[in-house]
Design an enzyme around this catalytic site. Structure first.
Site, PDB file in Angstrom:
ATOM      1  N   ARG A 286      15.611  -9.173  11.618  1.00 51.94           N
ATOM      2  CA  ARG A 286      15.233  -8.525  10.542  1.00 51.94           C
ATOM      3  C   ARG A 286      15.008  -9.509   9.390  1.00 51.94           C
ATOM      4  O   ARG A 286      15.716 -10.243   9.457  1.00 51.94           O
ATOM      5  CB  ARG A 286      16.532  -7.580  10.240  1.00 51.94           C
ATOM      6  N   GLU A 315       8.122  -4.667   4.452  1.00 46.07           N
ATOM      7  CA  GLU A 315       7.106  -4.253   5.304  1.00 46.07           C
ATOM      8  C   GLU A 315       6.349  -2.843   5.350  1.00 46.07           C
ATOM      9  O   GLU A 315       7.055  -2.075   4.700  1.00 46.07           O
ATOM     10  CB  GLU A 315       7.771  -4.366   6.957  1.00 46.07           C
ATOM     11  N   HIS A 334       6.037  -7.303  12.960  1.00 45.89           N
ATOM     12  CA  HIS A 334       7.125  -6.526  13.566  1.00 45.89           C
ATOM     13  C   HIS A 334       6.656  -5.787  14.795  1.00 45.89           C
ATOM     14  O   HIS A 334       6.972  -4.508  15.049  1.00 45.89           O
ATOM     15  CB  HIS A 334       7.761  -5.597  12.561  1.00 45.89           C
TER      16      HIS A 334
END
Length: 377
Positions: A286, A315, A334
Site C-alpha cells: 500500500r 491513486e 496498482h
C-alpha cells in the site's frame, strides 16, 4: 440461494460474440466466465434474493446478449457491461434490496447508510484498509476478504519490478524505440539478483512467495515480521532480523505488510538514511506505508538507487507526479493482483464464501472475516 445482479457494470463475461463458458464452483453454483473470467471493471456487484433483472436497476447498457437475468431459484451469473468504474451516489438507492455485497475497488463509506438489508460483504482481494470495520461490525455485518488468492501474481510483479530496475529495462526500451542500440550503455549499472540480500517486510502470503522466488534466483532472504516464523527459517534458511537491521542490510527492500495505523508512514526519511545507497525499494503493498516525499528526495539525492512501485499515496497517480519524471523509478498502476487467469480463482473463492454464509456453513478459512472483533454477539 443468492442471486447475482450487476449494480455498477461488473463484467465477469466479456462483451464479445463468443459463447460464454461456465465454471462450476465447489458449491455447485454457476458463474458466468470466459474460459478464465475477465477482471470486473467496476466497484460493485450485488447478490440478492429476488427475481428482478439488471434492467430493473436502470442499466440499459447491459444488453440481453451481454447479461441474462438468472432464473428464479438458481444461482445466477455475474455479468454485465462496463457501465462505470464506481457506483455513483445517484445509484445508491439501487442497493436497498441488496443482501450480499461484493466490492473490488474502494467504495464510499456512505454506502453503509444505503444498504439496510445487507447481511454479508465480500471483498474481492485481500485489502481492507479503506473499510470502517467497526461501523459495519456494529451493524452485525461480517466483512470477508480473499487472503492469499492473489498472492502468487503479486509476488511475480514484485520480482518483475526488481528485474526491471536492476536491468534498466524501461530505459533500454525507450532508447530502442528512439532508434538507439544501447547494448553496453547500462553495463556499469545493471545487476543480478543472485547473491543479493532481499529484505522482506512482512512474511505473510505474498511475502512468503516473494521470498521463495528470490531464493530461486539465488538471493539471500532476511525478513522482519511482528510474528517470527521459525518454521520458515528452518525450512528455507530465511533469517529473522529486527526492523533496523532489515533496513541496513537489504540490497532489495520489498514491502508486504498491511496498511494500518502502525505501518502508515513507517518508511520515511529516517529509514531511507539507514539504507544502502545502492538499495532498491519495492512496494506492492500500500502506498501510504512509504512517505512519498521522503522517497522522492531519497531517489533524487542518490540516498537509494532505485524504486519499483505498484502503489502510491494517491491513486490514480497524477500524470505530472514527480515519481513519473525519475529515470530510476519503475512504476506500475496498482495492477499486482490483476491477471485474467487468476480471476477464476478469485471468482470461485468469493462465490464459495457467499454461498457458504447463505447456508450457515464455514467460509473458505476462519481468517476470511476481518471485522470479527466488532460483530454483535
Amino acid at each position: 440461494m443468492p442471486r447475482a445482479v450487476p449494480v455498477s457494470g461488473a463484467s465477469f463475461a466479456p462483451k464479445t460474440g463468443r459463447r460464454k463458458s461456465r465454471r462450476r464452483c465447489a458449491s455447485g453454483a454457476m458463474l458466468c466466465a470466459s474460459g478464465s473470467a475477465s477482471v470486473p471493471s467496476s466497484a460493485l456487484a450485488v447478490i440478492f434474493d429476488g427475481s428482478s433483472s439488471a434492467q430493473r436497476y436502470g442499466y440499459s447498457h447491459v444488453s440481453a446478449s451481454e447479461s441474462a437475468a438468472p432464473s428464479p431459484g438458481s444461482a445466477g451469473s455475474i455479468s454485465g457491461g462496463a457501465v462505470s468504474d464506481a457506483l455513483s451516489p445517484e445509484a445508491y438507492g439501487n442497493l436497498a434490496d441488496c443482501e450480499y455485497l461484493i466490492s473490488r475497488l474502494d467504495i464510499d463509506p456512505d454506502i453503509i447508510n444505503h444498504t439496510p438489508n445487507v447481511k454479508f460483504w465480500q471483498r474481492w482481494g485481500a485489502g481492507f484498509d479503506h473499510v470502517d470495520l467497526k461501523a459495519w461490525g456494529e451493524r452485525g455485518i461480517p466483512i470477508a476478504t480473499c487472503p492469499g488468492v492473489n498472492s502468487g501474481i503479486v509476488a511475480e510483479l514484485a520480482i518483475m519490478l526488481m528485474l526491471a530496475g536492476y536491468r534498466n529495462l524501461l530505459q533500454i526500451n525507450r532508447q530502442l524505440r528512439a532508434g538507439h542500440w544501447p547494448r553496453t550503455e547500462y553495463f556499469g549499472r545493471s545487476f543480478m539478483i543472485k547473491g543479493k540480500t532481499v529484505g522482506v517486510l512482512g512474511l505473510g502470503h505474498i511475502g512468503k512467495k516473494v521470498a521463495a522466488l528470490a531464493t530461486a534466483f539465488g538471493a539471500n532472504v532476511i525478513y522482519y515480521d511482528i510474528v517470527r516464523q521459525t518454521e520458515q527459517e528452518e525450512k528455507f534458511g530465511y533469517r529473522f532480523v529486527d526492523f533496523d537491521t532489515l533496513l541496513r542490510e537489504s540490497d532489495i527492500y520489498t514491502i508486504h505488510c498491511p496498511l494500518n495505523e502502525e505501518t502508515r508512514g513507517m518508511i520515511g526519511a529516517e529509514q531511507f538514511a539507514q539504507m544502502k545507497p545502492t538499495a532498491m525499494l519495492i512496494n506492492t503493498a500500500r502506498g501510504p506505508i512509504v512517505d512519498e516525499a521522503a522517497l522522492i528526495d531519497a531517489l533524487t539525492t542518490s540516498r537509494i538507487a532505485t524504486a519499483g512501485l505498484d502503489t502510491y499515496e494517491r491513486e490514480p497517480l497524477p500524470k505530472d507526479h514527480p515519481l513519473l519524471t525519475l529515470d530510476n523509478v519503475v512504476a506500475s498502476a496498482h495492477a499486482g493482483g490483476n491477471t485474467k487467469d487468476n480471476d477464476i480463482n478469485m471468482v470461485n473463492y468469493v462465490y464459495h464464501n457467499i454461498v457458504a454464509f447463505d447456508r450457515g456453513e464455514p467460509l473458505n478459512t476462519p481468517g476470511d472475516i476481518v471485522n470479527g472483533e466488532y460483530l454483535k454477539k
